[in-house]
Design an enzyme around this catalytic site. Structure first.
Site, PDB file in Angstrom:
ATOM      1  CB  CYS A  91      43.908  38.400  42.102  1.00 19.58           C
ATOM      2  SG  CYS A  91      42.198  37.916  42.316  1.00 19.58           S
ATOM      3  CE  LYS A 130      46.571  42.815  35.260  1.00 20.55           C
ATOM      4  NZ  LYS A 130      45.571  42.557  36.314  1.00 20.55           N
TER       5      LYS A 130
HETATM    6  C1  LIG Z   1      35.936  39.815  34.734  1.00 24.78           C
HETATM    7  C2  LIG Z   1      37.332  40.153  35.161  1.00 24.78           C
HETATM    8  C3  LIG Z   1      38.223  39.156  35.505  1.00 24.78           C
HETATM    9  C4  LIG Z   1      39.541  39.463  35.880  1.00 24.78           C
HETATM   10  N1  LIG Z   1      40.424  38.454  36.117  1.00 24.78           N
HETATM   11  C5  LIG Z   1      41.744  38.753  36.340  1.00 24.78           C
HETATM   12  C6  LIG Z   1      42.733  37.735  36.397  1.00 24.78           C
HETATM   13  O1  LIG Z   1      42.457  36.557  36.201  1.00 24.78           O
HETATM   14  N2  LIG Z   1      44.009  38.101  36.643  1.00 24.78           N
HETATM   15  C7  LIG Z   1      44.379  39.413  36.821  1.00 24.78           C
HETATM   16  O2  LIG Z   1      45.565  39.704  37.028  1.00 24.78           O
HETATM   17  N3  LIG Z   1      43.466  40.396  36.756  1.00 24.78           N
HETATM   18  C8  LIG Z   1      42.166  40.098  36.497  1.00 24.78           C
HETATM   19  N4  LIG Z   1      41.261  41.103  36.334  1.00 24.78           N
HETATM   20  C9  LIG Z   1      41.720  42.501  36.408  1.00 24.78           C
HETATM   21  C10 LIG Z   1      42.124  42.997  35.014  1.00 24.78           C
HETATM   22  O3  LIG Z   1      43.191  42.238  34.490  1.00 24.78           O
HETATM   23  C11 LIG Z   1      42.499  44.486  35.061  1.00 24.78           C
HETATM   24  O4  LIG Z   1      43.617  44.614  35.896  1.00 24.78           O
HETATM   25  C12 LIG Z   1      41.379  45.350  35.612  1.00 24.78           C
HETATM   26  O5  LIG Z   1      40.134  45.017  35.007  1.00 24.78           O
HETATM   27  C13 LIG Z   1      41.666  46.835  35.374  1.00 24.78           C
HETATM   28  O6  LIG Z   1      41.782  47.123  33.999  1.00 24.78           O
HETATM   29  P1  LIG Z   1      40.564  47.802  33.166  1.00 24.78           P
HETATM   30  O7  LIG Z   1      40.136  49.015  33.943  1.00 24.78           O
HETATM   31  O8  LIG Z   1      41.180  48.143  31.832  1.00 24.78           O
HETATM   32  O9  LIG Z   1      39.479  46.782  33.091  1.00 24.78           O
HETATM   33  C14 LIG Z   1      39.952  40.807  35.962  1.00 24.78           C
HETATM   34  C15 LIG Z   1      39.049  41.820  35.610  1.00 24.78           C
HETATM   35  C16 LIG Z   1      37.750  41.500  35.198  1.00 24.78           C
HETATM   36  C17 LIG Z   1      36.814  42.619  34.794  1.00 24.78           C
END
Ligand SMILES: Cc1cc2nc3c(=O)[nH]c(=O)nc-3n(C[C@H](O)[C@H](O)[C@H](O)COP(=O)(O)O)c2cc1C
Length: 340
Positions: A91, A130
């Site tokens: 994060c 992660k």
């Molecule tokens: C609204 C939102 C909240 C997220 N919250 C977290 C979280 O709590 N923990 C985390 O490890 N990643 C969080 N992420 C990142 C996602 O887990 C992921 O790594 C990121 O969106 C990239 O993947 P994608 O391109 O498939 O969306 C968040 C992403 C979004 C869009």
């Protein structure tokens, strides 16, 4: 054995959304939102940690920076039947990284190794992490570090080596670096370029580890392509932007098949689910908050969003809103199924 998972997402992957996902995919691993170790220790544990057995397999994601606190949170969570405990090392949020949580922890692999070893001592469940492929922490990370930019492949390989020696066997890697200053979390999911090859190289360098890739994966074709190189794929935003896609992901599991559930049956499943909230409008709205994408790119998509989005008509509640949708939306979209 490959796997697909649905990413931890704050304000999205609450238990209602996970229930909805489970109607669509029977096998994917569903992650909780990130929950801080502090919240688990001092907050309302039932509210934070309870889930419906229907959601399983479910992985709990913890964020924290203090070893003792994280360990305490893991101990507490052991009373819940999670299938995996995941530590957030990805994060980029300022609020999180100023405390050296999340992605900032990547700068301290040895400290992280101590934390995950302590976590593993407290749980029988697999502990996974992660993380990003690197960080640019210029001007942010305090202490004696002269080098705060860890953005080369070699840095990533060193990181994975240290953590694997500490017993971590499963890494979920968001294929972008995190820029810890100057970008908000949303931009940090879009601006740093994807470097999937770095993740593939990690799998080549450590063939015995389970390597799962994340970042920008939105189609079945893309999942197929990645699985030539790595063991798993984690889907984030597409899960709420286009959730019906999830009916196709069980095919990637050993012995898994496409789920032929229709949108009508998904909505009927939700009608059953929201019965527990009765006429409590607030809880009902919470339960339907993240299902707006069910008709993504289909006829009726706008009407669906209008029906589900509050404010609802005076006196109406979740079950009623869903019944109305079944009545008003085009039958051919409601009854569509993914092809086997
Ligand atoms: C609204 C939102 C909240 C997220 N919250 C977290 C979280 O709590 N923990 C985390 O490890 N990643 C969080 N992420 C990142 C996602 O887990 C992921 O790594 C990121 O969106 C990239 O993947 P994608 O391109 O498939 O969306 C968040 C992403 C979004 C869009």
């Amino acid at each position: 054995m490959p796997r697909i998972s649905i990413a931890p997402m704050v304000d999205i992957t609450d238990r209602h959304f996970r229930y909805f996902c489970r109607l669509l995919t029977k096998k994917s691993v569903l992650y909780t939102e990130m929950i801080t170790s502090n919240a688990i220790i001092y907050g309302d544990r039932k509210k934070l940690l309870d889930f419906d057995p229907f959601e399983k397999p479910v992985a709990l994601q913890i964020a924290g920076c203090d070893k003792q606190e994280i360990v305490e949170a893991v101990k507490i969570a052991e009373a819940w039947d999670y299938d995996e405990i995941n530590l957030n090392v990805g994060c980029p949020s300022d609020r999180v990284s100023r405390n050296q949580m999340g992605a900032a922890l990547m700068a301290y692999p040895e400290l992280l190794a101590e934390i995950v070893q302590a976590m593993q001592r407290e749980t029988k469940k697999p502990v996974t992490i992660k993380h990003r492929i690197g960080i640019d922490g210029t001007n942010v990370l305090p202490g004696s570090l002269s080098k705060v930019v860890f953005d080369q492949y070699e840095d990533l390989e060193h990181f994975v080596k240290i953590l694997s020696e500490a017993g971590i066997k499963h890494f979920i890697i968001h294929a972008r670096i995190a820029i810890l200053e100057g970008l908000n979390p949303k931009d940090n999911r879009e601006i740093p370029p994807l470097r999937c090859e770095d993740v593939y190289r990690i799998k080549e360098a450590f063939p015995g580890l389970f390597i799962e890739i994340n970042g920008g994966i939105k189609t079945i074709e893309a999942i197929k392509e990645h699985l030539h190189y790595v063991d798993g794929v984690m889907l984030g935003r597409v899960a709420y932007e286009n959730p019906f896609l999830l009916t196709q992901v069980d095919q990637f599991f050993e012995g898994g098949r496409i789920n032929t559930i229709s949108r009508r049956e998904v909505i009927e499943g939700l009608i059953e689910y929201v019965k527990q909230f009765g006429e409590d409008k607030r809880k009902g709205q919470q339960a339907l908050k993240n299902i707006l994408g069910l008709f993504h790119n289909k006829r009726g998509s706008r009407l669906w969003r209008q029906l589900i989005t509050p404010p609802w008509k005076e006196g109406s509640y979740a079950g009623e809103v869903l019944e109305k949708a079944l009545y008003m939306l085009p039958a051919e979209v409601l009854d569509e199924r993914s092809n086997i």
